[in-house]
Design a protein around this motif. Structure first.
Motif, mmCIF file in Angstrom:
data_model
loop_
_atom_site.group_PDB
_atom_site.id
_atom_site.type_symbol
_atom_site.label_atom_id
_atom_site.label_comp_id
_atom_site.label_asym_id
_atom_site.label_seq_id
_atom_site.Cartn_x
_atom_site.Cartn_y
_atom_site.Cartn_z
ATOM 1 N N ALA A 241 107.078 -26.452 59.205
ATOM 2 C CA ALA A 241 106.832 -25.673 57.986
ATOM 3 C C ALA A 241 107.487 -26.336 56.779
ATOM 4 O O ALA A 241 106.880 -26.450 55.714
ATOM 5 C CB ALA A 241 107.364 -24.253 58.162
ATOM 6 N N GLU A 242 108.715 -26.774 56.949
ATOM 7 C CA GLU A 242 109.428 -27.432 55.856
ATOM 8 C C GLU A 242 108.732 -28.732 55.478
ATOM 9 O O GLU A 242 108.556 -29.037 54.298
ATOM 10 C CB GLU A 242 110.875 -27.694 56.281
ATOM 11 N N LEU A 243 108.317 -29.481 56.467
ATOM 12 C CA LEU A 243 107.640 -30.747 56.236
ATOM 13 C C LEU A 243 106.329 -30.538 55.476
ATOM 14 O O LEU A 243 106.017 -31.282 54.547
ATOM 15 C CB LEU A 243 107.378 -31.430 57.584
ATOM 16 N N ARG A 244 105.592 -29.500 55.836
ATOM 17 C CA ARG A 244 104.327 -29.184 55.163
ATOM 18 C C ARG A 244 104.555 -28.899 53.673
ATOM 19 O O ARG A 244 103.851 -29.416 52.815
ATOM 20 C CB ARG A 244 103.689 -27.976 55.871
ATOM 21 N N ALA A 245 105.578 -28.120 53.380
ATOM 22 C CA ALA A 245 105.886 -27.776 51.990
ATOM 23 C C ALA A 245 106.377 -28.999 51.216
ATOM 24 O O ALA A 245 105.987 -29.216 50.068
ATOM 25 C CB ALA A 245 106.936 -26.676 51.949
ATOM 26 N N LEU A 246 107.226 -29.787 51.834
ATOM 27 C CA LEU A 246 107.764 -30.980 51.162
ATOM 28 C C LEU A 246 106.658 -31.986 50.865
ATOM 29 O O LEU A 246 106.652 -32.610 49.803
ATOM 30 C CB LEU A 246 108.862 -31.619 52.013
ATOM 31 N N ARG A 247 105.733 -32.121 51.781
ATOM 32 C CA ARG A 247 104.616 -33.038 51.543
ATOM 33 C C ARG A 247 103.726 -32.531 50.413
ATOM 34 O O ARG A 247 103.180 -33.325 49.643
ATOM 35 C CB ARG A 247 103.808 -33.238 52.827
ATOM 36 N N ALA A 248 103.571 -31.225 50.302
ATOM 37 C CA ALA A 248 102.786 -30.645 49.204
ATOM 38 C C ALA A 248 103.467 -30.938 47.870
ATOM 39 O O ALA A 248 102.795 -31.288 46.889
ATOM 40 C CB ALA A 248 102.622 -29.139 49.404
ATOM 41 N N ILE A 249 104.784 -30.818 47.838
ATOM 42 C CA ILE A 249 105.527 -31.120 46.606
ATOM 43 C C ILE A 249 105.374 -32.591 46.254
ATOM 44 O O ILE A 249 105.100 -32.948 45.110
ATOM 45 C CB ILE A 249 107.023 -30.755 46.747
ATOM 46 N N LYS A 250 105.535 -33.453 47.266
ATOM 47 C CA LYS A 250 105.426 -34.897 47.031
ATOM 48 C C LYS A 250 104.032 -35.261 46.516
ATOM 49 O O LYS A 250 103.895 -36.050 45.574
ATOM 50 C CB LYS A 250 105.725 -35.670 48.308
ATOM 51 N N ALA A 251 103.006 -34.659 47.090
ATOM 52 C CA ALA A 251 101.637 -34.929 46.645
ATOM 53 C C ALA A 251 101.440 -34.488 45.200
ATOM 54 O O ALA A 251 100.828 -35.212 44.397
ATOM 55 C CB ALA A 251 100.639 -34.214 47.554
ATOM 56 N N ALA A 252 101.968 -33.325 44.847
ATOM 57 C CA ALA A 252 101.840 -32.830 43.473
ATOM 58 C C ALA A 252 102.572 -33.740 42.492
ATOM 59 O O ALA A 252 102.081 -34.009 41.394
ATOM 60 C CB ALA A 252 102.372 -31.411 43.379
ATOM 61 N N VAL A 253 103.747 -34.234 42.886
ATOM 62 C CA VAL A 253 104.514 -35.145 42.027
ATOM 63 C C VAL A 253 103.742 -36.444 41.824
ATOM 64 O O VAL A 253 103.625 -36.942 40.698
ATOM 65 C CB VAL A 253 105.912 -35.429 42.630
ATOM 66 N N LEU A 254 103.187 -36.991 42.901
ATOM 67 C CA LEU A 254 102.424 -38.236 42.791
ATOM 68 C C LEU A 254 101.179 -38.051 41.917
ATOM 69 O O LEU A 254 100.850 -38.928 41.113
ATOM 70 C CB LEU A 254 102.028 -38.744 44.179
ATOM 71 N N LEU A 255 100.504 -36.923 42.071
ATOM 72 C CA LEU A 255 99.331 -36.646 41.233
ATOM 73 C C LEU A 255 99.719 -36.553 39.760
ATOM 74 O O LEU A 255 99.024 -37.071 38.888
ATOM 75 C CB LEU A 255 98.651 -35.349 41.664
#
Length: 150
Positions: free
Chosen positions: A21-35
């Motif tokens: 669950a934590e990994l899923r959320a962190l990856r979503a944050i990372k994707a948003a930052v990269l975008l």
């Protein structure tokens, strides 16, 4: 340390801990930052204010989805959104409680000189600038409306 660096370190930790669950959320944050960093017109780096705005947007999306899933009686999907929201909120500044927010808004109303609900726009403009990231916009609007109708 920037948000992106913090997230990358947290992703490694979550991978080692096998925290899905934590990994899923962190990856979503990372994707948003990269975008955001690669968006047209972007300088390639995000300021602290932009990072905060991005996290608030992600948290709002999770809250809205959570509400919809609960209305549609989908506890499985609601749980995922709730788990992600908890992780996202770790990177947001601590939110003000209602009593503190009410006293801040009372001071803003006095400073602006607002006396009636017609002055709500002036108060909201000052309040959203001063309380950015510290309180939810819906809560601010509700309290300002309450203060001005008294």
């Amino acid at each position: 340390m920037s948000l992106e660096q913090n997230i990358n370190g947290a992703i490694k930790t979550a991978m080692l801990a096998k925290a899905e669950a934590e990994l899923r959320a962190l990856r979503a944050i990372k994707a948003a930052v990269l975008l955001a960093k690669t968006a047209e017109g972007s300088t390639g780096e995000l300021s602290e204010a932009e990072e905060l705005k991005l996290l608030q947007k992600l948290a709002k999306q999770r809250k809205d989805s959570l509400e919809i899933f609960r209305q549609q009686n989908r506890p499985d999907l609601a749980q995922k959104e709730e788990e992600e929201l908890v992780v996202i909120e770790r990177y947001l500044p601590r939110q003000m409680d209602e009593a503190t927010l009410r006293s801040e808004l009372t001071a803003i109303v006095a400073a602006v000189g607002a006396t009636s609900p017609a002055d709500m726009g002036k108060v909201m403009g000052a309040a959203t600038k001063q309380l950015a990231g510290k309180a939810d916009g819906k809560m601010i609007a509700a309290l300002v409306k309450e203060l001005l109708t008294k």
